[in-house]
Design a protein around this motif. Sequence first.
Motif, short mmCIF file in Angstrom:
data_model
loop_
_atom_site.label_atom_id
_atom_site.label_comp_id
_atom_site.label_asym_id
_atom_site.label_seq_id
_atom_site.Cartn_x
_atom_site.Cartn_y
_atom_site.Cartn_z
N GLU A 260 0.82 -1.18 0.04
CA GLU A 260 0.16 -0.03 0.06
C GLU A 260 0.94 1.34 0.14
O GLU A 260 0.42 2.19 -0.57
CB GLU A 260 -0.88 -0.12 1.36
N VAL A 261 2.18 1.21 0.68
CA VAL A 261 2.94 2.38 0.81
C VAL A 261 3.33 2.61 -0.59
O VAL A 261 3.61 3.61 -1.03
CB VAL A 261 3.92 2.04 1.84
N GLU A 262 3.90 1.40 -1.28
CA GLU A 262 4.34 1.66 -2.42
C GLU A 262 3.59 2.16 -3.67
O GLU A 262 3.73 2.93 -4.51
CB GLU A 262 5.10 0.44 -3.04
N ASP A 263 2.29 1.57 -3.55
CA ASP A 263 1.21 2.06 -4.28
C ASP A 263 0.85 3.58 -4.25
O ASP A 263 0.76 4.48 -5.43
CB ASP A 263 -0.18 1.24 -4.24
N LEU A 264 0.90 4.10 -3.00
CA LEU A 264 0.87 5.67 -2.85
C LEU A 264 1.76 6.13 -3.51
O LEU A 264 1.74 7.12 -4.26
CB LEU A 264 0.55 5.73 -1.27
N ILE A 265 3.27 5.86 -3.12
CA ILE A 265 4.36 6.45 -3.77
C ILE A 265 4.32 6.56 -5.27
O ILE A 265 4.59 7.54 -6.05
CB ILE A 265 5.50 5.83 -3.28
N LYS A 266 3.78 5.39 -6.02
CA LYS A 266 3.83 5.19 -7.42
C LYS A 266 2.66 6.31 -7.88
O LYS A 266 2.99 7.02 -8.90
CB LYS A 266 3.29 3.83 -7.72
#
Length: 160
Positions: A85-91
């Motif tokens: 979820e953290v990576e998806d937000l950064i993306k």
Amino acid sequence: MRVKGIIEEDFTNFKLPAMFINTSFCDFKCCTESNLGIEVCQNAPLAQAPSKDIPNSVIYQHFANNPITKAVVIGGMEPFLQIDEVEDLIKLFRSNGDVSPVVIYTGYYPNEVRSSLERLEKYENIIVKFGRFIPDKPHRYDDVLGITLSSDNQYAEQLS
């Protein structure tokens, strides 16, 4: 993203005004390793709060439309327990051309989350605060974050 809450404007966790995102999960490793009950953790009350699922697009729009915030801080529990979820937000931020600093507060040390760090290295302007809170340790000023951390074993690194 599943969150316990979002503070639209936070001035205490980074040298720039930031949106602070409280993640939803923690394994309370700081307390268990120190043989303490989780009630001593500053996040113990937060752990009892309900989680909300907020679309990343809503989080991004709130950030983008706020002329005050210049960074995003993700913490408040243990962000690496929801790294997808953290990576998806950064993306989403990066795909919109937003390269504002993203600061991730973790109680882990780099060797404990190596594969997650490798995933995040490809994104520009990622900072990670490492290290568990250890009671009765002296505080230390961190030049990367521009703030004083709770324990002298904690430190931040510019990941990318």
